[in-house]
Write a protein that holds these residues in place. Structure first.
Motif, short mmCIF file in Angstrom:
data_model
loop_
_atom_site.label_atom_id
_atom_site.label_comp_id
_atom_site.label_asym_id
_atom_site.label_seq_id
_atom_site.Cartn_x
_atom_site.Cartn_y
_atom_site.Cartn_z
N SER A 89 0.89 -1.17 0.00
CA SER A 89 0.00 0.00 0.00
C SER A 89 0.91 1.21 0.00
N PRO A 90 0.35 2.41 -0.21
CA PRO A 90 1.23 3.58 -0.21
C PRO A 90 1.45 4.15 1.19
N TYR A 91 0.89 3.47 2.22
CA TYR A 91 0.86 4.07 3.56
C TYR A 91 1.86 3.44 4.53
N LEU A 92 2.38 4.28 5.42
CA LEU A 92 3.26 3.82 6.51
C LEU A 92 2.60 4.19 7.84
N TYR A 93 3.01 3.46 8.90
CA TYR A 93 2.47 3.75 10.23
C TYR A 93 3.56 3.46 11.26
N PRO A 94 3.76 4.36 12.24
CA PRO A 94 4.85 4.14 13.21
C PRO A 94 4.49 3.11 14.28
N LEU A 95 5.44 2.25 14.61
CA LEU A 95 5.25 1.32 15.75
C LEU A 95 4.98 2.15 17.00
N TYR A 96 4.11 1.66 17.86
CA TYR A 96 3.70 2.31 19.12
C TYR A 96 2.79 3.52 18.90
N GLY A 97 2.33 3.73 17.65
CA GLY A 97 1.31 4.76 17.45
C GLY A 97 1.83 6.13 17.04
N LEU A 98 0.90 6.97 16.61
CA LEU A 98 1.25 8.30 16.10
C LEU A 98 1.80 9.22 17.17
N GLY A 99 1.49 8.92 18.45
CA GLY A 99 2.03 9.72 19.56
C GLY A 99 3.55 9.70 19.59
N GLU A 100 4.16 8.73 18.90
CA GLU A 100 5.62 8.67 18.83
C GLU A 100 6.19 9.85 18.05
#
Length: 447
Positions: A222-233
């Motif tokens: 997919s074109p999307y990335l997501y940070p481990l431990y959530g966006l609060g990182e």
């Protein structure tokens, strides 16, 4: 705290943190404060799970079946990063990436009554897609090739199209594409929330489809990335970084007053002390008299014990429900992540539904999305007012961010960051120049 700063920033939402980092890269002396005891403002990740229950006023504590409360990091605002998008470039410029690990989101889906389908974004996928008939597939493939080759500086690639005049509706007509293909192209590839774009010049839509395709090409799923431990990182990464630049972060600071002289900001008063500044950046909650309500967003955080049906059991995905499919003006979005991203207990999934509110019964508006998620173990629903600044800061030197919208990516947030940067500095946000400055900053031994 009784000191003079170039810039004071109030609130540790992502917009504020990135601007704070960029101003520091530019050699400004920055003080960053937040009235909350945690990072992230409206875009925080809440942990442990007990705190989420408290925040939404749910009685009691989470059931045993939810596992350990500390295993949860639940985003209040669901968003993914486009792999080739502006936010990733901004993170690279400020070197926050050294503090973060990202995972690729495993699928992008679009709703066509009565079920969801994988978004076809390459020629191969287009030919295999169940969204279109055989002849339409061929026409869509030609359209994708046209978009990929389109270069506004090379008339040969334009096939008679004027990028500044020809509308997107005319482009679809040129390739004889039907309503449903227009739906998923405009909403799942170009990521428009409404159909207003159809009657505007096509250049922006073509660039948006290119961004999707280029982002997809980087990682494949997919074109999307997501940070481990959530966006609060993300905001926390900026706080760590500020030490390198000599910036100062302070949490738990009640803001008593924004001090003005002759209509211009000169400082901020907190706990009886005044920190002086030349410019101020803040989110709308700190200056409610300088913003106006522009709408509402409903978000429903849903905890599941199963992957979403018809997604091939992926552990992360995005689903877009185009407004035409459900007789609305705005799309409905679903972002799903899971234990694989260290944001939920083992075997648990978090699906967050969001859309722009259109009626007096917002929960009914998101029913088509909730139906795709059943059974839902626990639901947390919020309706947030959206604000935009009425004061653009020219006189006051107060620069206010916009509330986070219902989209599931950060491109609109980055547009806001670039807009504030231009109002503050008088010059366009130039990625190339920032990248050069980064080399200077991190190349020196004493930085």
């Amino acid at each position: 705290m009784d000191e003079e700063y170039d810039v004071i920033v109030l609130g540790t939402g992502l917009t504020e943190c990135i601007l704070s980092g960029i101003m520091s890269v530019n050699g400004k002396k920055v003080l960053h404060m937040d009235r909350n005891s945690y990072y992230g403002g409206d875009s925080a990740s809440i942990t442990p799970l007990e705190d989420l229950y408290k925040r939404f006023n749910l009685p009691g504590s989470p059931p045993e079946s939810m596992g350990k409360g500390r295993d949860w990091n639940v985003d209040l605002v669901p968003k993914f990063l486009m792999a080739n998008g502006q936010l990733v470039r901004m993170l690279l410029i400020t070197q926050v990436t050294r503090y973060l690990d990202f995972k690729v989101v495993e699928g992008s889906f679009v709703y066509k009554k009565p079920k969801i389908h994988k978004v076809p974004s390459t020629e191969t996928e287009a030919l295999a897609s169940s969204l279109m008939g055989l002849f339409e597939k061929r026409r869509f493939r030609k359209f994708l090739v046209f978009v990929a080759n389109f270069d506004e500086n090379d008339p040969k690639t334009m096939e008679g199209v004027d990028p500044k005049k020809t509308t997107m509706r005319e482009i679809y007509k040129k390739f004889d594409l039907g309503q449903e293909v227009m739906d998923f192209t405009g909403h799942s590839l170009a990521l428009y929330r409404t159909d207003d774009y159809l009657d505007q010049p096509c250049m922006e839509a073509i660039n948006r489809i290119k961004l999707y395709s280029e982002s997809l090409a980087r990682y494949g799923k997919s074109p999307y990335l997501y940070p481990l431990y959530g966006l609060g990182e993300l905001p926390q990464g900026f706080a760590r970084l500020s030490a390198i630049y000599g910036g100062t972060y302070m949490l738990n600071k009640p803001i008593e007053e924004i001090v003005m002289e002759n209509g211009k900001v000169v400082g901020v008063k907190s706990e009886g002390e005044i920190a002086r500044c030349k410019q101020l950046i803040c989110d709308p909650s700190y200056v409610m008299d300088r913003v106006t309500k522009v709408g509402q967003v409903i978000r429903a955080i849903c905890i599941l014990s199963h992957p979403i049906a018809n997604t091939g059991d992926v552990n992360s995905c995005q689903i877009i429900i185009p407004q035409n499919q459900v007789n609305r003006k705005h799309d409905i979005y679903v972002c799903m992540i899971s234990f694989a991203h260290n944001v939920a207990a083992q075997g648990k999934y978090i699906a967050i539904v969001s859309t722009t509110v259109e009626t007096g019964e917002p929960e009914k508006e998101i029913k088509p999305a909730l139906d795709l998620l059943e059974p839902i173990e626990q639901k947390f629903v919020s309706i947030s007012d959206q604000y935009a600044p009425t004061d653009i800061g020219t006189e006051s030197q107060i620069f206010i961010s916009r509330s986070y919208d219902a989209t599931t990516h950060f491109e609109t947030t980055c547009d806001d960051i670039k807009d504030i940067y231009k109002r503050m500095t008088g010059s366009e946000f130039d990625f190339a120049e920032m990248e050069r400055k980064k080399k200077d900053t991190f190349g020196d031994d004493d930085s």
